[in-house]
Design a protein around this motif. Structure first.
Motif, PDB file in Angstrom:
ATOM      1  N   LEU A 260      -3.687  20.381 -24.695  1.00  0.00           N
ATOM      2  CA  LEU A 260      -3.387  20.150 -26.112  1.00  0.00           C
ATOM      3  C   LEU A 260      -3.046  18.683 -26.371  1.00  0.00           C
ATOM      4  O   LEU A 260      -3.420  18.123 -27.409  1.00  0.00           O
ATOM      5  CB  LEU A 260      -2.238  21.051 -26.550  1.00  0.00           C
ATOM      6  N   ARG A 261      -2.322  18.052 -25.449  1.00  0.00           N
ATOM      7  CA  ARG A 261      -1.988  16.627 -25.615  1.00  0.00           C
ATOM      8  C   ARG A 261      -3.259  15.781 -25.662  1.00  0.00           C
ATOM      9  O   ARG A 261      -3.341  14.795 -26.397  1.00  0.00           O
ATOM     10  CB  ARG A 261      -1.083  16.157 -24.468  1.00  0.00           C
ATOM     11  N   GLN A 262      -4.248  16.161 -24.856  1.00  0.00           N
ATOM     12  CA  GLN A 262      -5.495  15.401 -24.824  1.00  0.00           C
ATOM     13  C   GLN A 262      -6.223  15.465 -26.161  1.00  0.00           C
ATOM     14  O   GLN A 262      -6.978  14.560 -26.513  1.00  0.00           O
ATOM     15  CB  GLN A 262      -6.402  15.957 -23.714  1.00  0.00           C
ATOM     16  N   LEU A 263      -5.962  16.535 -26.918  1.00  0.00           N
ATOM     17  CA  LEU A 263      -6.562  16.684 -28.242  1.00  0.00           C
ATOM     18  C   LEU A 263      -5.641  16.170 -29.345  1.00  0.00           C
ATOM     19  O   LEU A 263      -5.950  16.308 -30.530  1.00  0.00           O
ATOM     20  CB  LEU A 263      -6.897  18.154 -28.505  1.00  0.00           C
ATOM     21  N   GLY A 264      -4.486  15.618 -28.948  1.00  0.00           N
ATOM     22  CA  GLY A 264      -3.552  15.084 -29.927  1.00  0.00           C
ATOM     23  C   GLY A 264      -2.734  16.160 -30.624  1.00  0.00           C
ATOM     24  O   GLY A 264      -2.235  15.944 -31.731  1.00  0.00           O
ATOM     25  N   LYS A 265      -2.576  17.321 -29.980  1.00  0.00           N
ATOM     26  CA  LYS A 265      -1.824  18.425 -30.584  1.00  0.00           C
ATOM     27  C   LYS A 265      -0.499  18.605 -29.850  1.00  0.00           C
ATOM     28  O   LYS A 265      -0.435  18.473 -28.628  1.00  0.00           O
ATOM     29  CB  LYS A 265      -2.636  19.720 -30.528  1.00  0.00           C
ATOM     30  N   THR A 266       0.550  18.948 -30.604  1.00  0.00           N
ATOM     31  CA  THR A 266       1.880  19.137 -30.003  1.00  0.00           C
ATOM     32  C   THR A 266       2.454  20.521 -30.273  1.00  0.00           C
ATOM     33  O   THR A 266       3.543  20.830 -29.820  1.00  0.00           O
ATOM     34  CB  THR A 266       2.875  18.089 -30.545  1.00  0.00           C
ATOM     35  N   SER A 267       1.740  21.356 -31.015  1.00  0.00           N
ATOM     36  CA  SER A 267       2.253  22.684 -31.336  1.00  0.00           C
ATOM     37  C   SER A 267       2.211  23.599 -30.114  1.00  0.00           C
ATOM     38  O   SER A 267       1.483  23.333 -29.149  1.00  0.00           O
ATOM     39  CB  SER A 267       1.429  23.310 -32.467  1.00  0.00           C
TER      40      SER A 267
END
Length: 390
Positions: A260-267
């Motif tokens: 998720l971090r690699q996609l810029g997501k933090t949820s």
């Protein structure tokens, strides 16, 4: 809480309480449990329904404490419980001596209810070391390891209930203190409700809750929604000790959060997202570096990067038997050879949308082409003329 459906699993013309109940079932449990059993049995024989809420109010307890009492009596074999809270059905079963007595010509003698209740209270007071007047204030903490009666939604506890538990239990007091440390602030009512719910509702052990709070603070995700979602996930996974929690976090951070971090997501990943990532990691056995490379390509190609887009890339590689970075490199080279007009990176798309003219009135005018050499010549002649006239 709705009404508990109760059934008597044996014939009774009067309220009989065998000696075995007093001898065997007044110890080894919370002092108030036998009183809940006796009162409920009396109401059942009288034909009156009884609710968890009514029992909780009568004995000054939480609803969960009442449910714990029924769990205890089911465990010792004198009631049978069906359903999920709050819609449960309780069947009173004959006690061991009572069952044998039905086959004998000499039934067990009935017990005077007034004396039985008085004896139960006396035993409870002696076991708990309380005065009679203090019995109603006894706080019984629920067992932290049972999820069989967990309601779908987290209960809302009153400020009085939270105050009682905070005052009576060092464990709850420590939990609230750890919560303040993790969140870096004094807890408000909603945060206290949340933390106590992780213990009472989800049945997570206190050391697991402390670690959960610290973990959420460490990754800078301290919103109540994130903490509760994470806690529900742990409870559903059966994480009931600190070692399991540590092992899970190590894998979770490396896999789910890494993707998720690699996609810029933090949820927090939803169950559907976790299932999709499990497919890549377990079913397709894709190395993490390959998955992360697919994420990078997704962020470059897709206007709104998503796991679904990543899945399309990985599915294509999986069907082609591509599972290493070296194989991906060869695949990219083959693509360039077959498409020489493509850019160096064939996986990066460039938008071909026509640029629309700006609607800004300050730049919406026709640009003019100037002869800067002519301008320079005229300026030089002007300067020479001014010098000659002096």
């Amino acid at each position: 809480m709705g009404v508990i459906q109760m059934h008597l699993g044996y014939k009774a013309s009067s309220l009989e309480l065998p000696y075995v109940f007093i001898d065997n079932y007044l110890s080894g449990c919370a002092p108030v449990y036998p009183l809940i059993y006796i009162y409920s049995l009396r109401r059942l024989i009288g034909g009156d329904p009884v609710s968890v809420q009514e029992l909780a109010e009568r004995f000054r307890l939480l609803d969960t404490d009442v449910l714990n009492a029924w769990r205890h009596f089911e465990k010792v074999g004198i009631v049978q419980i069906k359903g999920v809270s709050p819609d449960i059905s309780i069947t009173f079963l004959p006690m061991p001596q009572q069952a044998h007595a039905s086959k004998s010509s000499e039934p067990s003698p009935p017990v005077d209810m007034e004396k039985a209740i008085g004896f139960a209270i006396e035993q409870a007071v002696l076991e708990a070391g309380l005065l009679d007047s203090d019995l109603a204030k006894t706080v019984v903490l629920p067992s932290p390891n049972s999820n069989s009666f967990r309601p779908k939604d987290r209960p809302k506890y009153s400020t009085e209930e939270l105050s009682i538990y905070h005052g009576e239990s060092n464990e709850i007091k420590r939990l609230f203190s750890k919560g303040e440390e993790a969140l870096g602030k004094l807890l408000d009512y909603n945060e206290m409700n949340l933390i106590f719910g992780l213990y009472d509702w989800l049945r997570l052990p206190s050391d697991v809750i402390e670690y959960l709070l610290s973990y959420c603070a460490e990754i800078d995700q301290t919103s109540p929604r994130y903490i509760e979602t994470c806690a529900i996930d742990w409870a559903n996974r059966g994480i009931d000790d600190l070692e399991k929690a540590l092992t899970h976090v190590q894998g979770f951070d490396k896999d789910y959060r890494g993707i998720l971090r690699q996609l810029g997501k933090t949820s927090f990943p939803s169950p559907a997202q976790q299932k999709l990532m499990d497919k890549w990691l377990i079913e397709m056995e894709m190395p993490m570096e390959v998955i992360l490379d697919a994420c990078d390509r997704t962020t470059l190609n897709a206007e709104k990067p998503s796991l679904t887009y990543v899945d399309k890339i990985l599915q294509k590689w999986y069907k082609a038997g591509i599972k290493t970075m070296e194989e991906i490199k060869h695949d990219d080279e083959d693509f360039r050879k077959q498409n020489p007009l493509e850019q160096k990176s064939p996986r990066v798309k460039v938008s071909t949308k026509s640029q629309k003219p700006s609607k800004n009135r300050f730049v919406n005018f026709e640009q003019k082409d100037y002869d800067y050499a002519q301008i320079e010549r005229l300026e030089r002649e002007y300067l020479l003329q001014r010098v000659s006239t002096k």
